[in-house]
Scaffold this motif. Structure first.
Motif, short mmCIF file in Angstrom:
data_model
loop_
_atom_site.label_atom_id
_atom_site.label_comp_id
_atom_site.label_asym_id
_atom_site.label_seq_id
_atom_site.Cartn_x
_atom_site.Cartn_y
_atom_site.Cartn_z
N ILE A 236 0.85 -1.21 0.00
CA ILE A 236 0.00 0.00 0.00
C ILE A 236 0.88 1.26 0.00
N LEU A 237 1.94 1.24 0.79
CA LEU A 237 2.81 2.43 0.86
C LEU A 237 3.56 2.64 -0.46
N GLU A 238 3.91 1.54 -1.09
CA GLU A 238 4.60 1.65 -2.39
C GLU A 238 3.65 2.28 -3.42
N THR A 239 2.40 1.85 -3.40
CA THR A 239 1.41 2.43 -4.33
C THR A 239 1.23 3.92 -4.04
N ALA A 240 1.07 4.24 -2.74
CA ALA A 240 0.86 5.66 -2.38
C ALA A 240 2.05 6.50 -2.79
N ALA A 241 3.26 5.96 -2.64
CA ALA A 241 4.46 6.71 -3.01
C ALA A 241 4.43 7.07 -4.49
N ARG A 242 3.89 6.17 -5.31
CA ARG A 242 3.80 6.47 -6.75
C ARG A 242 2.87 7.65 -7.01
N TYR A 243 1.96 7.89 -6.09
CA TYR A 243 1.05 9.05 -6.23
C TYR A 243 1.54 10.23 -5.39
N GLY A 244 2.73 10.11 -4.82
CA GLY A 244 3.32 11.22 -4.05
C GLY A 244 2.68 11.42 -2.70
N ILE A 245 2.07 10.38 -2.13
CA ILE A 245 1.40 10.53 -0.82
C ILE A 245 2.25 9.86 0.26
N ARG A 246 2.61 10.64 1.27
CA ARG A 246 3.52 10.16 2.31
C ARG A 246 2.74 9.41 3.40
N PRO A 247 3.34 8.36 3.96
CA PRO A 247 2.62 7.63 5.02
C PRO A 247 2.76 8.21 6.42
N LYS A 248 1.73 7.93 7.20
CA LYS A 248 1.73 8.06 8.67
C LYS A 248 1.01 6.79 9.07
N ILE A 249 1.62 5.94 9.87
CA ILE A 249 0.95 4.65 10.04
C ILE A 249 0.68 4.25 11.49
N HIS A 250 -0.32 3.35 11.62
CA HIS A 250 -0.64 2.71 12.90
C HIS A 250 0.31 1.53 13.08
N ALA A 251 1.07 1.51 14.14
CA ALA A 251 2.04 0.43 14.33
C ALA A 251 2.13 0.04 15.79
N ASN A 252 2.25 -1.26 16.02
CA ASN A 252 2.62 -1.77 17.35
C ASN A 252 1.64 -1.40 18.46
N GLU A 253 0.35 -1.42 18.12
CA GLU A 253 -0.66 -1.21 19.17
C GLU A 253 -0.99 -2.53 19.85
N LEU A 254 -1.20 -3.57 19.03
CA LEU A 254 -1.68 -4.84 19.58
C LEU A 254 -0.56 -5.87 19.71
N ALA A 255 0.52 -5.68 18.97
CA ALA A 255 1.65 -6.63 19.02
C ALA A 255 2.89 -5.93 18.47
N VAL A 256 4.05 -6.53 18.69
CA VAL A 256 5.27 -6.04 18.03
C VAL A 256 5.13 -6.47 16.57
N SER A 257 4.64 -5.53 15.75
CA SER A 257 4.08 -5.92 14.45
C SER A 257 5.04 -5.77 13.27
N GLY A 258 6.17 -5.09 13.49
CA GLY A 258 7.03 -4.76 12.35
C GLY A 258 6.58 -3.46 11.69
N GLY A 259 5.53 -2.85 12.23
CA GLY A 259 4.99 -1.63 11.65
C GLY A 259 5.97 -0.47 11.69
N VAL A 260 6.73 -0.39 12.75
CA VAL A 260 7.69 0.73 12.84
C VAL A 260 8.71 0.61 11.70
N GLN A 261 9.23 -0.59 11.52
CA GLN A 261 10.28 -0.77 10.50
C GLN A 261 9.75 -0.51 9.09
N VAL A 262 8.55 -0.98 8.80
CA VAL A 262 8.04 -0.75 7.44
C VAL A 262 7.71 0.74 7.25
N GLY A 263 7.27 1.38 8.33
CA GLY A 263 7.02 2.83 8.26
C GLY A 263 8.30 3.59 7.97
N VAL A 264 9.35 3.25 8.69
CA VAL A 264 10.64 3.93 8.50
C VAL A 264 11.15 3.66 7.07
N ALA A 265 10.99 2.43 6.61
CA ALA A 265 11.49 2.08 5.27
C ALA A 265 10.83 2.94 4.19
#
Ligand code: NIG
Ligand code: FE
Length: 421
Positions: A236-265
């Motif tokens: 989803i973030l790769e698609t959004a990047a093609r449209y020039g839309i930057r992410p802000k994401i929900h990460a690590n609320e319910l589990a250590v999800s890897g969300g922080v790392q994919v957000g940073v990437a």
């Protein structure tokens, strides 16, 4: 016309124009000018200084407000909300009290899907009306900038409906508003059991439609256990990047999800929640432009752990706080309460919590050149208090109604009126 506020006890939260965010120990201080004045012109902060140096031109048109030894602060910025929603979920409140977890409620078809059903049945004008009541509520409590997400539509048509409501709020409210497309909040009912096809819909239909209308400043994904995987998030973030839309994401609320790392990437502007993080997430955030954003109101309401705020600061990272105003995990947009929870439950000092709710919160929604501090040229979104003893008092006496006026674009919002808009 110029507005001049005089006899300010403490003008609080002064920063240089170039400061975009504060990191680590920089968050320990809040710059204050005592016995001050501040002037507003064209909705912006025009100048400020000590009362001893104030020269008022007798002929200058405008009005003078005597602060009567109250304090003036920048309004709070709230960089993570879902305040456009239909109705509420007070029934699930009972389930929660009876012992069901957030995930159990969601798994029974409640939660976000419940809000999506209600939103589907609600017309755009009614949705706007309900959201504007919440806008009036938060502005009266001192919020002057707010990020609002979609994510209760979960069909292309209903996501666009939500984003159009956010666009109207941005036009009408006087607050600084940023919109965030959160089609990946949950899998829409029509796609139950076909999650990857729902992700296809987001990438191939929703994002192009949102981008075509210019409806979103950001894109979001609920990257967590039971919701969207790291791989789906990256798609989803790769698609959004093609449209020039930057992410802000929900990460690590319910589990250590890897969300922080994919957000940073994907160079997310912020990664939000972070109730469950290890040292690895703290390491991953070092040296990045991503703002860790914690939502203590959700920890409070769902009985979850609070984020490790002090460890983030000790690692030299910045930190923002937000309300997460939404019907399921934080039915409150009160940033003073957020600041209080930051102090009481996360052990932030009042100065750190204040910076997390103002300049760093502004950064986390991409508006720190406009808001989040007392700086000449920034939008005059300000709080005028009755006389209060200290900055700490804001968090300490968090239920005391000490706000005398809130100014949005230089104009006072009457906090006693039903709706300022
Ligand atoms: O940030 N975590 C996901 N989304 C919201 C909750 C939304 C809801 O339950 O309606 C949150 O907590
Ligand atoms: Fe959220």
């Amino acid at each position: 016309m110029e507005t001049l506020i005089i006899n300010i006890n403490r003008l609080t939260g002064i920063l240089p124009a170039e400061t975009r965010r504060l990191c680590g120990a920089e968050m320990d201080k809040v710059q204050v000018l005592e016995d001050a004045w501040l002037s507003i012109r064209d909705g912006k902060i025009a100048a400020f200084g000590p009362m001893s140096e104030l020269k008022v031109e007798k002929t200058a048109p405008g009005r003078i407000i005597d602060a009567g030894k109250g304090d003036v602060l920048p309004t709070f910025c709230d960089p993570h909300t879902h305040l456009v929603y239909a109705g509420c979920r007070d029934g699930e409140f009972r389930d929660k009290i009876a012992g069901l977890t957030y995930e159990e409620i969601a798994a029974r078809g409640g939660g976000i899907l419940n809000s999506a059903d209600l939103l589907h049945e609600t017309g755009e004008d009614e949705l706007y009306r309900q959201a504007m009541e919440r806008i009036a509520e938060i502005s009266a409590m001192g919020t002057g900038a707010v990020e609002i997400k979609s994510g209760y539509g979960l069909t292309t048509e209903d996501e666009l409906k939500m984003l159009r409501v956010i666009r109207r709020i941005r036009k009408d409210s006087g607050l600084i508003v940023r919109s965030n497309f959160l089609g990946a909040h949950a899998v829409g009912r029509a796609y139950t059991g076909r999650q990857s096809e729902y992700v296809d819909l987001i990438c191939m239909e929703m994002i192009p439609a949102v981008a075509a209308e210019g409806l979103a400043d950001f894109v979001d994904v609920f990257c967590d256990q039971g919701f969207f995987t790291v791989e789906e998030t990256a798609r989803i973030l790769e698609t959004a990047a093609r449209y020039g839309i930057r992410p802000k994401i929900h990460a690590n609320e319910l589990a250590v999800s890897g969300g922080v790392q994919v957000g940073v990437a994907w160079n997310a502007l912020s990664v939000d929640h972070l109730e469950r993080t290890t040292d690895t997430e703290i390491e991953a955030l070092k040296g990045t432009e991503t703002m860790p954003t914690m939502l203590p109101g959700a920890s409070f309401f769902l009985g979850m752990p609070y984020g490790r705020a002090k460890d983030y600061l000790a690692a030299g990272l910045p930190l923002a706080l937000a309300s997460d105003y939404n019907p399921g995990s934080s039915p409150s947009g009160n940033m003073r309460f957020v600041m209080a929870l930051g102090c009481i439950r996360m052990r932030l000092t009042p100065e750190q919590a204040f910076n997390a709710c103002t300049i760093n919160a502004a950064y986390a929604m991409g508006v720190s050149e406009l808001a989040g501090s007392i700086t000449v040229g920034k939008t005059a979104n300000l709080i005028l208090t009755r006389p209060i003893p200290s900055l700490a008092y804001i968090a300490y006496a968090h239920q005391t109604p000490f706000i005398r006026s809130v100014f949005l674009q230089g104009k006072p919002v009457d906090s006693t009126s039903k709706s300022p808009f």
